[in-house]
Design a protein around this motif. Structure first.
Motif, mmCIF file in Angstrom:
data_model
loop_
_atom_site.group_PDB
_atom_site.id
_atom_site.type_symbol
_atom_site.label_atom_id
_atom_site.label_comp_id
_atom_site.label_asym_id
_atom_site.label_seq_id
_atom_site.Cartn_x
_atom_site.Cartn_y
_atom_site.Cartn_z
ATOM 1 N N GLU A 164 -59.558 -69.544 -33.800
ATOM 2 C CA GLU A 164 -60.208 -70.770 -34.261
ATOM 3 C C GLU A 164 -59.249 -71.952 -34.270
ATOM 4 O OE1 GLU A 164 -61.950 -70.056 -38.087
ATOM 5 O OE2 GLU A 164 -63.269 -68.482 -37.320
ATOM 6 N N LEU A 165 -58.011 -71.733 -34.700
ATOM 7 C CA LEU A 165 -57.049 -72.825 -34.822
ATOM 8 C C LEU A 165 -56.424 -73.207 -33.492
ATOM 9 C CD1 LEU A 165 -55.188 -71.811 -38.090
ATOM 10 C CD2 LEU A 165 -56.851 -73.635 -37.794
ATOM 11 N N GLY A 166 -56.351 -72.259 -32.587
ATOM 12 C CA GLY A 166 -55.692 -72.543 -31.320
ATOM 13 C C GLY A 166 -54.186 -72.561 -31.507
ATOM 14 N N ASP A 167 -53.505 -73.319 -30.665
ATOM 15 C CA ASP A 167 -52.053 -73.371 -30.680
ATOM 16 C C ASP A 167 -51.576 -74.226 -31.847
ATOM 17 O OD1 ASP A 167 -49.395 -73.145 -29.981
ATOM 18 O OD2 ASP A 167 -49.482 -74.828 -28.573
ATOM 19 N N VAL A 168 -50.844 -73.629 -32.764
ATOM 20 C CA VAL A 168 -50.291 -74.351 -33.899
ATOM 21 C C VAL A 168 -48.770 -74.222 -33.837
ATOM 22 C CG1 VAL A 168 -50.359 -74.674 -36.398
ATOM 23 C CG2 VAL A 168 -52.330 -73.737 -35.235
ATOM 24 N N SER A 169 -48.233 -74.508 -32.696
ATOM 25 C CA SER A 169 -46.794 -74.410 -32.524
ATOM 26 C C SER A 169 -46.115 -75.660 -33.064
ATOM 27 C CB SER A 169 -46.462 -74.211 -31.046
ATOM 28 O OG SER A 169 -46.881 -75.351 -30.318
ATOM 29 N N VAL A 170 -44.821 -75.649 -33.064
ATOM 30 C CA VAL A 170 -44.044 -76.768 -33.571
ATOM 31 C C VAL A 170 -44.369 -78.047 -32.800
ATOM 32 C CG1 VAL A 170 -41.684 -77.628 -33.880
ATOM 33 C CG2 VAL A 170 -42.214 -75.250 -34.345
ATOM 34 N N GLU A 171 -44.697 -77.925 -31.529
ATOM 35 C CA GLU A 171 -44.986 -79.093 -30.701
ATOM 36 C C GLU A 171 -46.258 -79.818 -31.140
ATOM 37 O OE1 GLU A 171 -44.498 -75.964 -29.074
ATOM 38 O OE2 GLU A 171 -42.364 -76.381 -28.936
ATOM 39 N N THR A 172 -47.193 -79.113 -31.783
ATOM 40 C CA THR A 172 -48.454 -79.744 -32.171
ATOM 41 C C THR A 172 -48.370 -80.462 -33.509
ATOM 42 O OG1 THR A 172 -49.263 -77.732 -33.219
ATOM 43 C CG2 THR A 172 -49.828 -78.061 -30.900
ATOM 44 N N ILE A 173 -47.276 -80.285 -34.244
ATOM 45 C CA ILE A 173 -47.119 -80.949 -35.538
ATOM 46 C C ILE A 173 -46.806 -82.417 -35.292
ATOM 47 C CG2 ILE A 173 -45.712 -81.064 -37.635
ATOM 48 C CD1 ILE A 173 -45.267 -78.041 -37.316
ATOM 49 N N SER A 188 -56.466 -53.250 -38.989
ATOM 50 C CA SER A 188 -56.874 -53.547 -40.366
ATOM 51 C C SER A 188 -57.751 -54.789 -40.405
ATOM 52 C CB SER A 188 -55.633 -53.761 -41.246
ATOM 53 O OG SER A 188 -54.999 -54.972 -40.888
ATOM 54 N N ASP A 189 -58.492 -54.924 -41.488
ATOM 55 C CA ASP A 189 -59.322 -56.116 -41.679
ATOM 56 C C ASP A 189 -58.467 -57.376 -41.701
ATOM 57 O OD1 ASP A 189 -61.669 -54.658 -41.743
ATOM 58 O OD2 ASP A 189 -61.672 -54.468 -43.921
ATOM 59 N N THR A 190 -57.276 -57.273 -42.283
ATOM 60 C CA THR A 190 -56.377 -58.426 -42.349
ATOM 61 C C THR A 190 -55.950 -58.847 -40.948
ATOM 62 O OG1 THR A 190 -55.562 -57.663 -44.493
ATOM 63 C CG2 THR A 190 -54.205 -59.267 -43.313
ATOM 64 N N ALA A 191 -55.585 -57.893 -40.114
ATOM 65 C CA ALA A 191 -55.183 -58.215 -38.741
ATOM 66 C C ALA A 191 -56.349 -58.796 -37.955
ATOM 67 C CB ALA A 191 -54.644 -56.969 -38.048
ATOM 68 N N ARG A 192 -57.531 -58.266 -38.176
ATOM 69 C CA ARG A 192 -58.728 -58.770 -37.493
ATOM 70 C C ARG A 192 -59.011 -60.216 -37.906
ATOM 71 N NH1 ARG A 192 -61.842 -54.857 -38.972
ATOM 72 N NH2 ARG A 192 -61.174 -53.518 -37.292
ATOM 73 N N ARG A 193 -58.880 -60.517 -39.201
ATOM 74 C CA ARG A 193 -59.112 -61.880 -39.708
ATOM 75 C C ARG A 193 -58.030 -62.830 -39.190
ATOM 76 N NH1 ARG A 193 -62.079 -65.958 -40.556
ATOM 77 N NH2 ARG A 193 -61.581 -67.185 -42.373
ATOM 78 N N LEU A 194 -56.788 -62.368 -39.140
ATOM 79 C CA LEU A 194 -55.697 -63.182 -38.623
ATOM 80 C C LEU A 194 -55.933 -63.542 -37.156
ATOM 81 C CD1 LEU A 194 -52.949 -64.494 -39.040
ATOM 82 C CD2 LEU A 194 -51.896 -62.302 -38.495
ATOM 83 N N ALA A 195 -56.390 -62.593 -36.366
ATOM 84 C CA ALA A 195 -56.703 -62.860 -34.959
ATOM 85 C C ALA A 195 -57.837 -63.871 -34.844
ATOM 86 C CB ALA A 195 -57.067 -61.557 -34.253
ATOM 87 N N GLN A 196 -58.836 -63.755 -35.722
ATOM 88 C CA GLN A 196 -59.957 -64.695 -35.712
ATOM 89 C C GLN A 196 -59.478 -66.104 -36.053
ATOM 90 O OE1 GLN A 196 -62.930 -63.879 -38.677
ATOM 91 N NE2 GLN A 196 -64.384 -65.337 -37.838
ATOM 92 N N LEU A 197 -58.613 -66.218 -37.061
ATOM 93 C CA LEU A 197 -58.085 -67.529 -37.442
ATOM 94 C C LEU A 197 -57.240 -68.138 -36.333
ATOM 95 C CD1 LEU A 197 -57.127 -66.876 -41.158
ATOM 96 C CD2 LEU A 197 -58.950 -68.354 -40.311
ATOM 97 N N ARG A 198 -56.437 -67.318 -35.675
ATOM 98 C CA ARG A 198 -55.629 -67.820 -34.556
ATOM 99 C C ARG A 198 -56.521 -68.339 -33.440
ATOM 100 N NH1 ARG A 198 -51.030 -63.176 -34.374
ATOM 101 N NH2 ARG A 198 -49.653 -64.123 -35.896
#
Length: 100
Positions: free
Chosen positions: A53-62, A41-51
């Motif tokens: 772009e953002l890289g690792d946004v795990s709890v450790e990076t907060i 889906s377009d939503t899944a494609r956009r979500l993959a693109q955002l991931r």
């Protein structure tokens, strides 16, 4: 009690209920290879693109110290944000994303 008393190799059924289906990539009835299809889906494609772009946004990076500081200020009721600054940064992010 036995469920099936037949002995020896069993003949595979090729049609009807319980028929054996060809494996993925195996030739179909017309001799052409069977293929699998995936639809994203377009939503899944956009979500993959955002991931990506953002890289690792795990709890450790907060930045935990910053989060704790903001929580303390908010708990005291002393948090205030510059609305114009927030709007400016939000628009910069949105427009930057649109322009690539």
């Amino acid at each position: 009690m036995k469920v099936d008393d037949r002995k020896g190799p069993q003949e595979a059924r090729l049609s009807g209920p319980g028929a054996i289906q060809p494996a993925a990539g195996a030739a179909g009835p017309s001799g052409t290879p069977a293929t699998d299809h995936v639809s994203v889906s377009d939503t899944a494609r956009r979500l993959a693109q955002l991931r990506a772009e953002l890289g690792d946004v795990s709890v450790e990076t907060i930045r935990e110290e910053k989060v704790q500081g903001l929580r303390a200020v908010m708990a005291k009721g002393q948090y205030s944000a510059d609305i114009e600054d927030v709007a400016r940064k939000l628009l910069r992010d949105v427009v930057g994303g649109l322009l690539g």
